[in-house]
Design a protein around this motif. Structure first.
Motif, mmCIF file in Angstrom:
data_model
loop_
_atom_site.group_PDB
_atom_site.id
_atom_site.type_symbol
_atom_site.label_atom_id
_atom_site.label_comp_id
_atom_site.label_asym_id
_atom_site.label_seq_id
_atom_site.Cartn_x
_atom_site.Cartn_y
_atom_site.Cartn_z
ATOM 1 N N GLU A 120 46.570 75.769 59.749
ATOM 2 C CA GLU A 120 46.269 74.734 58.911
ATOM 3 C C GLU A 120 47.900 74.345 58.421
ATOM 4 O OE1 GLU A 120 44.447 76.449 55.458
ATOM 5 O OE2 GLU A 120 42.564 76.313 56.477
ATOM 6 N N TYR A 121 48.907 75.118 59.059
ATOM 7 C CA TYR A 121 50.402 74.611 58.492
ATOM 8 C C TYR A 121 51.096 74.282 59.944
ATOM 9 C CZ TYR A 121 49.385 77.076 54.143
ATOM 10 O OH TYR A 121 48.783 77.434 53.112
ATOM 11 N N TYR A 122 50.958 74.678 60.985
ATOM 12 C CA TYR A 122 51.739 74.447 62.200
ATOM 13 C C TYR A 122 50.544 73.942 63.281
ATOM 14 C CZ TYR A 122 55.393 77.111 59.218
ATOM 15 O OH TYR A 122 56.080 77.331 58.503
ATOM 16 N N HIS A 167 51.404 82.442 56.001
ATOM 17 C CA HIS A 167 51.728 80.983 56.779
ATOM 18 C C HIS A 167 50.822 81.028 58.143
ATOM 19 C CE1 HIS A 167 54.954 80.381 54.294
ATOM 20 N NE2 HIS A 167 55.595 81.518 54.285
#
Length: 533
Positions: free
Chosen positions: A377-379, A434
């Motif tokens: 969802e972040y990278y 993360h």
């Protein structure tokens, strides 16, 4: 729609044959009954069955409240015969044998002989009516049983045959239990309910008319002579019980046995035998040499034992008559079992009985293969790909579980759960705040749907199944032709003065139902045949 068609056919057939030429015997009985019932209301069926009982040599029990014309029926019935000697008596607990069998002869007593003066009493009567029979004394009823059983009356040292052709008894109750009256009650083969007049129109006519005469005007050519009666009683024994009749009787016996705990209806072998004679008498009086459905209807007047079980017994008789239809040469139940078995085999061998999914086998278990890509969802460059395998056994469960990899090892960081609707959610746990991954939804792929035809079936098996269906269809068509032909010939013989039109229509509707069900079976065979193509 089917029942409406049946009803229309019943009405059409009824109208067609109601006006057909009756045979001579049937016409005579019908005309005789018309004169016997002239001027009385709602008693035609009771008079008809009582007359048939007299012809067959059976006694009749009229059950009903006072004032319902039971004695009138008996008196009129006697006038169906030439020069009847008639005896009638109202029983009570103070009745003595002298009042029924005749007073003791004083002259004979002086000669040290015990004789009764029987002339004009029951021992010399051709027809007799005993009202409130169960109120009588044991001495009278015991003598009565001997007369009914052996047709013999013992008068002092003399024994002679009584001329009694038929005895009619009446009461508004049945004999009390444990009084030794069961044997006598069992001798009344015919038991008829005589209720008050029900239809308002007939009741109003009763109120507006003078009392009915107990001496009806009967044409001399219609009266039955005793010589004729004796001849008829010999001839009726030549009538054959049809296979249809025997089948109906079989099922009635089975149903009465099944409901014995509820109804407590016991029918003795003697009673069955004499009831069969009544059916033969009905066929004979209708000019037939074999019994049919209209005759078997009479059993509903022969088998009940108490007011409480009367209606249920009558319903059993009529239900069995309707259910049986015609007896056929082929065991239809066995044919149905064969067809049902074929149906299952065709669907099992030629068609998929459930959805077939894209699965692989690992060890002895099946798994859904899934190539899963979990997006971070972040990278975007940290997406995770897995070749995983989801257990087929969990398909119908909503438990949480882990998949396995190609080596069969459990993937602990992935959780799976089916939703009960065929879809499975997959969640990958990240190893830090993360590393969060978007859950996936996997829906197993169906290769073949339930009901799809299999592609690699042996052609010889298909031919064999198709031929088996064809053989059953041919047998059903043969049965249908047999039933339809029999029904076509049969209709004209169903009318009877001893059965109501309503009861005959029920019997006819059962035969029409049988024809409809045979047609449905044939159509079902055509369905099975199409599955084999």
């Amino acid at each position: 729609m089917k029942s409406e068609n049946n009803y229309e056919r019943i009405v059409q057939n009824s109208k067609k044959f109601q006006h057909s030429q009756k045979n001579e015997m049937q016409k005579r009985i019908t005309d005789l009954l018309q004169q016997l019932t002239n001027g009385i209301h709602e008693r035609n069926q009771i008079m008809a069955v009582s007359l048939l009982g007299a012809i067959a040599g059976h006694n009749t029990f009229l059950f009903g409240p006072p004032g319902t014309a039971k004695s009138l029926i008996s008196r009129r019935l006697a006038y169906a015969f030439e020069n009847p000697q008639y005896f009638e008596y109202l029983m009570n607990r103070f009745s003595t044998p002298e009042e029924v069998f005749g007073p003791v002869s004083i002259k004979a007593l002086k000669e040290d002989r015990y004789l009764r003066k029987i002339e004009g009493y029951l021992p010399t009567a051709d027809f007799a009516f005993l009202d409130e029979i169960w109120k009588s004394s044991p001495a009278i009823l015991n003598n009565l049983l001997t007369i009914i059983n052996e047709h013999i009356f013992k008068n002092g040292d003399e024994r002679f045959n009584v001329p009694l052709k038929a005895l009619i008894a009446a009461s508004n109750e049945i004999p009390p239990e444990n009084q030794g009256l069961e044997a006598l009650y069992d001798r009344f083969i015919i038991r008829l309910l005589v209720p008050p007049i029900e239809q308002e129109e007939n009741f109003n006519r009763l109120l507006d008319s003078k009392p009915s005469s107990d001496k009806p005007e009967i044409s001399e050519d219609l009266k039955i002579s005793y010589q004729e009666l004796a001849k008829w009683r010999e001839q009726l024994h030549k009538v054959k019980l049809s296979t249809d009749t025997l089948l109906i009787i079989k099922y009635i016996r089975e149903e009465l046995a099944a409901q014995f705990d509820k109804l407590s209806v016991y029918v003795s072998d003697r009673r069955w035998q004499r009831a069969a004679v009544l059916l033969k008498a009905s066929a004979f009086c209708n000019g037939r040499k074999e019994t049919n459905h209209s005759d078997v209807i009479l059993l509903k007047y022969c088998l009940w034992t108490t007011p409480e079980n009367r209606e249920t017994v009558e319903e059993i008789v009529m239900h069995v008559i309707k259910s049986c239809g015609f007896d056929t040469d082929i065991d239809l139940a066995e044919l149905d079992r064969e067809k049902e078995s074929l149906d299952k085999e065709i669907n099992k061998e030629l068609y998929y009985s459930q959805d077939i999914y894209d699965t692989v086998e690992m060890g002895e278990k099946k798994y859904f293969p899934v190539l899963a890509t979990f997006k971070d969802e972040y990278y975007a460059n940290r997406d995770k790909k897995y070749q995983l395998f989801i257990s087929f056994n969990k398909f119908h469960s909503q438990d949480t579980f882990n998949p396995i990899d190609e080596q069969g090892n459990t993937i602990d960081n992935i959780e799976c759960q089916f939703d009960g609707q065929g879809s499975c959610s997959l969640k990958l746990r990240g190893n830090s705040y993360h590393n969060q991954y978007t859950p996936l939804t996997f829906k197993p792929k169906i290769i073949f749907h339930k009901g799809d035809k299999k592609l690699d079936v042996n052609k010889r098996l298909i031919y064999s199944l198709s031929q088996a269906v064809s053989d059953i269809r041919k047998q059903l068509i043969d049965i249908l032709k047999q039933v339809e032909k029999k029904y076509e010939e049969y209709q004209q013989y169903l009318q009877s003065p001893f059965a109501t039109q309503v009861d005959i229509d029920i019997a006819v509707s059962g035969i029409l139902d049988q024809i409809d069900k045979l047609n449905l079976r044939i159509k079902d065979c055509e369905r099975l045949g199409s599955l084999c193509r």
